[in-house]
Design a protein around this motif. Sequence first.
Motif, PDB file in Angstrom:
ATOM      1  N   ASP A 126       0.831  -1.195   0.000  1.00 52.93           N
ATOM      2  CA  ASP A 126       0.000   0.000   0.000  1.00 52.93           C
ATOM      3  C   ASP A 126       0.873   1.256   0.000  1.00 52.93           C
ATOM      4  O   ASP A 126       1.744   1.420   0.861  1.00 52.93           O
ATOM      5  CB  ASP A 126      -0.917  -0.006   1.232  1.00 52.93           C
ATOM      6  N   PHE A 127       0.634   2.135  -0.952  1.00 52.78           N
ATOM      7  CA  PHE A 127       1.479   3.312  -1.132  1.00 52.78           C
ATOM      8  C   PHE A 127       1.466   4.201   0.103  1.00 52.78           C
ATOM      9  O   PHE A 127       2.515   4.714   0.524  1.00 52.78           O
ATOM     10  CB  PHE A 127       1.004   4.119  -2.351  1.00 52.78           C
ATOM     11  N   ILE A 133       8.642   3.822   1.147  1.00 46.49           N
ATOM     12  CA  ILE A 133       9.374   5.068   0.901  1.00 46.49           C
ATOM     13  C   ILE A 133       9.937   5.537   2.237  1.00 46.49           C
ATOM     14  O   ILE A 133       9.186   5.856   3.162  1.00 46.49           O
ATOM     15  CB  ILE A 133       8.455   6.153   0.298  1.00 46.49           C
ATOM     16  N   LYS A 134      11.246   5.586   2.340  1.00 45.88           N
ATOM     17  CA  LYS A 134      11.885   5.939   3.607  1.00 45.88           C
ATOM     18  C   LYS A 134      11.994   7.447   3.809  1.00 45.88           C
ATOM     19  O   LYS A 134      11.795   7.953   4.915  1.00 45.88           O
ATOM     20  CB  LYS A 134      13.293   5.311   3.676  1.00 45.88           C
ATOM     21  N   THR A 135      12.390   8.168   2.770  1.00 43.04           N
ATOM     22  CA  THR A 135      12.584   9.617   2.884  1.00 43.04           C
ATOM     23  C   THR A 135      12.067  10.309   1.622  1.00 43.04           C
ATOM     24  O   THR A 135      11.830   9.669   0.599  1.00 43.04           O
ATOM     25  CB  THR A 135      14.077   9.972   3.056  1.00 43.04           C
ATOM     26  N   GLY A 136      11.921  11.643   1.703  1.00 45.73           N
ATOM     27  CA  GLY A 136      11.578  12.433   0.522  1.00 45.73           C
ATOM     28  C   GLY A 136      10.097  12.445   0.208  1.00 45.73           C
ATOM     29  O   GLY A 136       9.240  12.137   1.045  1.00 45.73           O
ATOM     30  N   ARG A 141       4.450  12.590  -4.984  1.00 47.38           N
ATOM     31  CA  ARG A 141       4.710  11.850  -6.228  1.00 47.38           C
ATOM     32  C   ARG A 141       3.456  11.756  -7.088  1.00 47.38           C
ATOM     33  O   ARG A 141       3.541  11.688  -8.317  1.00 47.38           O
ATOM     34  CB  ARG A 141       5.183  10.422  -5.912  1.00 47.38           C
ATOM     35  N   LEU A 142       2.300  11.730  -6.424  1.00 48.39           N
ATOM     36  CA  LEU A 142       1.043  11.429  -7.115  1.00 48.39           C
ATOM     37  C   LEU A 142       0.168  12.661  -7.336  1.00 48.39           C
ATOM     38  O   LEU A 142      -0.396  12.830  -8.420  1.00 48.39           O
ATOM     39  CB  LEU A 142       0.240  10.399  -6.307  1.00 48.39           C
ATOM     40  N   ILE A 143       0.028  13.507  -6.322  1.00 44.08           N
ATOM     41  CA  ILE A 143      -0.980  14.567  -6.404  1.00 44.08           C
ATOM     42  C   ILE A 143      -0.514  15.768  -7.210  1.00 44.08           C
ATOM     43  O   ILE A 143      -1.320  16.627  -7.563  1.00 44.08           O
ATOM     44  CB  ILE A 143      -1.430  15.015  -4.997  1.00 44.08           C
ATOM     45  N   ILE A 181       2.969   0.169  -4.277  1.00 46.29           N
ATOM     46  CA  ILE A 181       4.361   0.502  -4.547  1.00 46.29           C
ATOM     47  C   ILE A 181       5.248  -0.711  -4.287  1.00 46.29           C
ATOM     48  O   ILE A 181       4.899  -1.583  -3.482  1.00 46.29           O
ATOM     49  CB  ILE A 181       4.826   1.701  -3.692  1.00 46.29           C
ATOM     50  N   GLY A 182       6.394  -0.766  -4.992  1.00 47.13           N
ATOM     51  CA  GLY A 182       7.327  -1.869  -4.795  1.00 47.13           C
ATOM     52  C   GLY A 182       8.429  -1.843  -5.831  1.00 47.13           C
ATOM     53  O   GLY A 182       8.523  -0.930  -6.656  1.00 47.13           O
ATOM     54  N   SER A 183       9.253  -2.847  -5.804  1.00 47.53           N
ATOM     55  CA  SER A 183      10.374  -2.957  -6.734  1.00 47.53           C
ATOM     56  C   SER A 183       9.883  -3.129  -8.166  1.00 47.53           C
ATOM     57  O   SER A 183       8.833  -3.729  -8.419  1.00 47.53           O
ATOM     58  CB  SER A 183      11.246  -4.165  -6.354  1.00 47.53           C
ATOM     59  N   GLN A 184      10.664  -2.600  -9.112  1.00 51.00           N
ATOM     60  CA  GLN A 184      10.287  -2.718 -10.518  1.00 51.00           C
ATOM     61  C   GLN A 184      10.615  -4.088 -11.103  1.00 51.00           C
ATOM     62  O   GLN A 184      10.236  -4.388 -12.241  1.00 51.00           O
ATOM     63  CB  GLN A 184      10.996  -1.645 -11.350  1.00 51.00           C
ATOM     64  N   TRP A 185      11.297  -4.946 -10.355  1.00 54.03           N
ATOM     65  CA  TRP A 185      11.752  -6.233 -10.905  1.00 54.03           C
ATOM     66  C   TRP A 185      10.726  -7.315 -10.577  1.00 54.03           C
ATOM     67  O   TRP A 185      10.687  -7.849  -9.474  1.00 54.03           O
ATOM     68  CB  TRP A 185      13.142  -6.571 -10.342  1.00 54.03           C
ATOM     69  N   TRP A 186       9.882  -7.629 -11.568  1.00 49.95           N
ATOM     70  CA  TRP A 186       8.775  -8.556 -11.363  1.00 49.95           C
ATOM     71  C   TRP A 186       8.850  -9.738 -12.311  1.00 49.95           C
ATOM     72  O   TRP A 186       9.581  -9.728 -13.302  1.00 49.95           O
ATOM     73  CB  TRP A 186       7.427  -7.857 -11.516  1.00 49.95           C
ATOM     74  N   CYS A 187       8.035 -10.752 -12.009  1.00 48.73           N
ATOM     75  CA  CYS A 187       7.838 -11.903 -12.906  1.00 48.73           C
ATOM     76  C   CYS A 187       6.338 -12.186 -12.939  1.00 48.73           C
ATOM     77  O   CYS A 187       5.740 -12.543 -11.912  1.00 48.73           O
ATOM     78  CB  CYS A 187       8.607 -13.121 -12.398  1.00 48.73           C
TER      79      CYS A 187
END
Length: 525
Positions: A126-127, A133-136, A141-143, A181-187
């Motif tokens: 869940d985003f 997301i740790k910082t920043g 990013r979305l709104i 949200i998550g890593s871009q490396w999927w299968c």
Amino acid sequence: MARIAFILLCHKDPKGVIAQAKRLTATGDYVSIHFDGRANPKDFDAIRAALADNPSVVFAQRRWKCGWGEWSLVGATLEAVRSAVAAFPLATHFYMLSGDCMPIKSAEYARAFLDAEDCDYIESFDFFESDWIKTGFKEERLIYRHWFNERTRKWLFYASYDLQKRFGLTRSIPADIQVMIGSQWWCLRRQTVEKVLEFCAARADVMRFFATTWIPDETFFQTIVPHVVPRKQIRSRTLTYLVFTDYGMPVTFYNDQYDLLMGQDSLFARKISPEAIRLRERLGALWAATGVHFPISNEATGLFRFLTGQGRVGRRFGQRFWEAEGSLGRNNTLLLVVSKKWHVAKRLTAQIRAGTTIPAVDFLFNELEAHLPDLGGVETTLEKRDRHRRALIRLLFENFESNQLVICLDPSALHLIQDLMADKADTRLLLIDSDFDDDYLRGHIGRVGLAGAQTAPEVIERLLPTVRADLEHEAERLRDMDFPGFHAIAPWRSPEENAVHLARFLDLLPEAALTLARTPHLFTD
């Protein structure tokens, strides 16, 4: 039996890409390649020529010019996926890879693993509720709409954000979408990929929304897959092993970590050091092996955390991960722009950033503002940068995901220049020759503290010849070093003459180099 179509996103190392494609297809699987539209055209031509006769390799129909944090990375992925779906009807799974990934299991093991459970593997948290997301920026990013690249067009990126924030120009997330949200490396399974493509064709509103979010490669597929597939068919994990450092950079693996990688509960790992030739050879051979037993221990992440924490628990001066490797990397090209007139060097690096794909920073060891990205804190003070110079430069290569990097140095930093020029990396030097008129010299005398506001004019006049000779001597010392890869440009040469040296220094085509050489007011004080 599972047959995998690998979605390979890459932008460098054509020999490595060719070897990877041949290795993966030799065991009966497939590869769809997207090679960055910003990359060297000769590299892409070499890849196409080498793989032209391989029926198990296909290329994306459109080559996107990719940038970190941009929609272009998702666009490139979708383009490669569409080509793979059309070209490989027997493919049962689609697996995202980068050029820095290597297998840490055999193809035999990978197929058995994917056959064991009918599901998709993609990190999907869940985003808003997760701490992924740790910082920043988070909801920002979305709104808000993000049209500019944060790394290459930082001023425009933040100016646009500030204006939207000031005037309350926020937007709503599509009502029926829960952002994940998550890593871009999927299968993903074939049926899932086909549903995602159908969703993309049907939901122009969602596509428009994600096209102007920031870092959408961490949210787009992670959001859409749970929207089109039952949650019980999704395993929220990646099958590609990677570890992030304290500074948000992926850890690089070396020759002595073969057994450690084999013991992870993953099929691939990134990033493998380009210098780890033996590790690459062993992992490459592993993919084609049969009958190999893989005892899963999963201790690598914990071991890494323990070792990098030694400076915090008991061993105050324990070696940090980014101090362990001295070389900048044989496959990296470090480009030193050396100039006494800093404003001239910075005009050139600004044009390099604007007109090429080569990352360029300014006087990172002299000025706090040097067009550096966020490196997790190591870049925040000049003292930190100076203390760990090589570590900082290696972090920059990693952060920019490039094997080229331009940095600016003052010619007085002779020992640092000598040290970097002696590195295993391909290090080149571009000296920007300068005319030192009296007005410049008077300013220089004040800047270095040779004279103050109360110094008599006649004293300053007496200093002028000495200071001029000293500055000219700095340039001569560099010439006398006879460095291989030494180039020079000067205000008294024509743009065409300077372009020849810029082309060799930066590996640019003549037209691109001439554009740089014709930078307006390049040498003007």
